[in-house]
Motif scaffolding. Structure first.
Motif, PDB file in Angstrom:
ATOM      1  N   GLN A  13       0.870  -1.280   0.053  1.00  0.00           N
ATOM      2  CA  GLN A  13      -0.021   0.027   0.094  1.00  0.00           C
ATOM      3  C   GLN A  13       0.829   1.402  -0.023  1.00  0.00           C
ATOM      4  N   LYS A  14       0.618   2.280  -0.814  1.00  0.00           N
ATOM      5  CA  LYS A  14       1.113   3.363  -0.875  1.00  0.00           C
ATOM      6  C   LYS A  14       0.640   4.509   0.250  1.00  0.00           C
ATOM      7  N   ASN A  15       1.577   5.204   0.563  1.00  0.00           N
ATOM      8  CA  ASN A  15       1.051   6.385   1.533  1.00  0.00           C
ATOM      9  C   ASN A  15       0.373   6.045   2.916  1.00  0.00           C
ATOM     10  N   LYS A  16       0.822   4.970   3.105  1.00  0.00           N
ATOM     11  CA  LYS A  16       0.317   4.251   4.479  1.00  0.00           C
ATOM     12  C   LYS A  16       1.485   4.989   5.631  1.00  0.00           C
ATOM     13  N   ALA A  17       0.986   5.203   6.977  1.00  0.00           N
ATOM     14  CA  ALA A  17       1.690   5.967   8.134  1.00  0.00           C
ATOM     15  C   ALA A  17       2.929   4.829   8.365  1.00  0.00           C
ATOM     16  N   PRO A  18       4.260   5.286   8.646  1.00  0.00           N
ATOM     17  CA  PRO A  18       5.176   4.467   8.824  1.00  0.00           C
ATOM     18  C   PRO A  18       5.184   3.539  10.060  1.00  0.00           C
ATOM     19  N   ASP A  19       4.249   4.083  11.160  1.00  0.00           N
ATOM     20  CA  ASP A  19       3.964   3.069  12.323  1.00  0.00           C
ATOM     21  C   ASP A  19       2.849   2.189  12.084  1.00  0.00           C
ATOM     22  N   SER A  20       2.191   2.059  11.022  1.00  0.00           N
ATOM     23  CA  SER A  20       1.068   1.573  10.634  1.00  0.00           C
ATOM     24  C   SER A  20       1.462  -0.030  10.841  1.00  0.00           C
ATOM     25  N   ILE A  21       0.265  -0.739  11.307  1.00  0.00           N
ATOM     26  CA  ILE A  21       0.447  -2.321  11.586  1.00  0.00           C
ATOM     27  C   ILE A  21      -0.688  -2.966  10.785  1.00  0.00           C
ATOM     28  N   CYS A  22      -0.178  -4.037  10.077  1.00  0.00           N
ATOM     29  CA  CYS A  22      -1.250  -4.804   9.583  1.00  0.00           C
ATOM     30  C   CYS A  22      -2.335  -5.504  10.369  1.00  0.00           C
ATOM     31  N   GLN A  23      -3.682  -5.090  10.078  1.00  0.00           N
ATOM     32  CA  GLN A  23      -4.517  -5.927  10.871  1.00  0.00           C
ATOM     33  C   GLN A  23      -5.717  -6.274   9.766  1.00  0.00           C
ATOM     34  N   ASP A  24      -5.269  -6.592   8.776  1.00  0.00           N
ATOM     35  CA  ASP A  24      -6.421  -7.153   7.766  1.00  0.00           C
ATOM     36  C   ASP A  24      -6.614  -8.489   7.638  1.00  0.00           C
ATOM     37  N   GLY A  25      -7.794  -8.823   7.405  1.00  0.00           N
ATOM     38  CA  GLY A  25      -8.043 -10.390   7.343  1.00  0.00           C
ATOM     39  C   GLY A  25      -7.670 -11.210   8.602  1.00  0.00           C
ATOM     40  N   LEU A  26      -6.977 -12.312   8.234  1.00  0.00           N
ATOM     41  CA  LEU A  26      -6.301 -13.166   9.460  1.00  0.00           C
ATOM     42  C   LEU A  26      -5.467 -12.558  10.288  1.00  0.00           C
ATOM     43  N   TRP A  27      -4.962 -11.115  10.172  1.00  0.00           N
ATOM     44  CA  TRP A  27      -3.965 -10.441  11.046  1.00  0.00           C
ATOM     45  C   TRP A  27      -4.777  -9.562  11.999  1.00  0.00           C
ATOM     46  N   LYS A  28      -5.921  -9.606  11.917  1.00  0.00           N
ATOM     47  CA  LYS A  28      -6.989  -9.115  13.038  1.00  0.00           C
ATOM     48  C   LYS A  28      -6.986  -9.790  14.263  1.00  0.00           C
ATOM     49  N   LYS A  29      -6.818 -11.121  13.814  1.00  0.00           N
ATOM     50  CA  LYS A  29      -7.127 -12.048  15.053  1.00  0.00           C
ATOM     51  C   LYS A  29      -5.669 -12.766  15.656  1.00  0.00           C
ATOM     52  N   SER A  30      -4.662 -12.786  14.872  1.00  0.00           N
ATOM     53  CA  SER A  30      -3.263 -13.270  14.937  1.00  0.00           C
ATOM     54  C   SER A  30      -2.267 -12.477  14.778  1.00  0.00           C
ATOM     55  N   ARG A  31      -1.025 -12.275  15.393  1.00  0.00           N
ATOM     56  CA  ARG A  31       0.015 -11.524  15.135  1.00  0.00           C
ATOM     57  C   ARG A  31       0.740 -12.429  14.178  1.00  0.00           C
ATOM     58  N   HIS A  32       0.680 -13.566  14.076  1.00  0.00           N
ATOM     59  CA  HIS A  32       1.319 -14.275  13.192  1.00  0.00           C
ATOM     60  C   HIS A  32       0.749 -15.594  12.584  1.00  0.00           C
ATOM     61  N   PRO A  33      -0.368 -15.197  11.804  1.00  0.00           N
ATOM     62  CA  PRO A  33      -1.140 -16.149  11.363  1.00  0.00           C
ATOM     63  C   PRO A  33      -0.467 -17.224  10.251  1.00  0.00           C
ATOM     64  N   ASN A  34       0.714 -16.696   9.519  1.00  0.00           N
ATOM     65  CA  ASN A  34       1.156 -17.586   8.455  1.00  0.00           C
ATOM     66  C   ASN A  34       2.176 -18.575   9.243  1.00  0.00           C
ATOM     67  N   LEU A  35       2.802 -18.091  10.360  1.00  0.00           N
ATOM     68  CA  LEU A  35       3.352 -19.167  11.173  1.00  0.00           C
ATOM     69  C   LEU A  35       2.412 -20.243  11.772  1.00  0.00           C
TER      70      LEU A  35
END
Length: 259
Positions: A170-192
């Motif tokens: 994503q362009k123009n997102k804040a430097p301190d922004s954190i992904c909380q989309d989809g599976l990342w809303k519920k888990s900090r490491h869903p891929n792991l």
């Protein structure tokens, strides 16, 4: 147990180490991008599985199916890492932290990185050990059904990787922004988590006797590496970059479980 050790040390370990050395050579060719070690890790599991598969025979459809599932996991993860990390020239800050003391000492850095590749090879020998039981045993329909669910976990791991990558792109997102989309809303490491589920499924589906319970060593060691090494390093960097915002995210989001 004796057969596992014998095959592992005489056939599987040499194959894994040769693969790790080959990828170390690629690391040097591609201008020292440490992310290649993650691709090597993935492919080394396929190398181990292929050796076990050929040792026990690939004449049956069942073993071809098992190897096909492993190939699917490998192609998905290695392909993702190679495209988004290597071809895009991404530099993983985790490795920059590890090798910061050797930034100006090329030879020492190369020696340490080579040691990392070799050490990782021995880790793969352990985390891939469940594949010995997978290809040794003929599974009943119930076990095959359990194994088949690994496709679901592979898909969800890929989905979580895609969601995170889309956020990063994503362009123009804040430097301190954190992904909380989809599976990342519920888990900090869903891929792991979903990767761990894949290997847990492989291990559980492979058990036909008490001795086969050794297959569980694979996901247990994998979890230990994730919980004690991968996650702490990643979250330490996230905390450093995003401060209180990341602390707040951690307070309301599970570490692994996406529920």
């Amino acid at each position: 147990m004796q057969e596992l050790i014998e095959i592992g040390l005489k056939k599987v370990l040499p194959g894994i180490l040769l693969n790790q050395i080959a990828f170390y050579s690629l690391y040097k060719i591609l201008k020292n991008n440490e992310c290649i070690v993650d691709v090597a890790y993935t492919v080394s599991h396929f190398v181990a599985g292929s050796i076990y598969a050929y040792h026990f025979g690939l004449s049956s459809f069942e073993n071809k199916f098992k190897l096909g599932l492993l190939a699917l996991w490998t192609a998905r993860l290695a392909g993702f890492l190679f495209y988004y990390r290597i071809l895009r020239g991404f530099r993983d800050p985790r490795y920059e932290v590890i090798f910061v003391n050797y930034k100006k000492e090329t030879f020492k850095r190369d020696v340490v990185v080579f040691g990392q590749y070799i050490f990782q090879g021995f880790i793969v020998l352990v985390t891939s050990s469940s594949l010995y039981f997978l290809f040794k045993n003929s599974l009943n329909p119930y076990q095959l059904a359990i194994l088949g669910t690994s496709i679901f976990w592979i898909y969800l791991e890929g989905l979580s990787d895609h969601q995170l990558q889309s956020f990063k792109d994503q362009k123009n997102k804040a430097p301190d922004s954190i992904c909380q989309d989809g599976l990342w809303k519920k888990s900090r490491h869903p891929n792991l988590f979903f990767d761990l589920m894949t290997w847990t499924t492989i291990a559980i589906s492979s058990i036909k006797s008490k001795n086969d319970a050794l297959a569980l060593i694979s996901p247990l060691v994998l979890y230990y590496v994730m919980a004690r090494l991968t996650v702490p390093i990643t979250e330490k960097l996230m905390k450093k970059k995003r401060g209180d915002k990341f602390t707040e995210y951690c307070s309301k989001t599970n570490k692994f479980l996406p529920i």
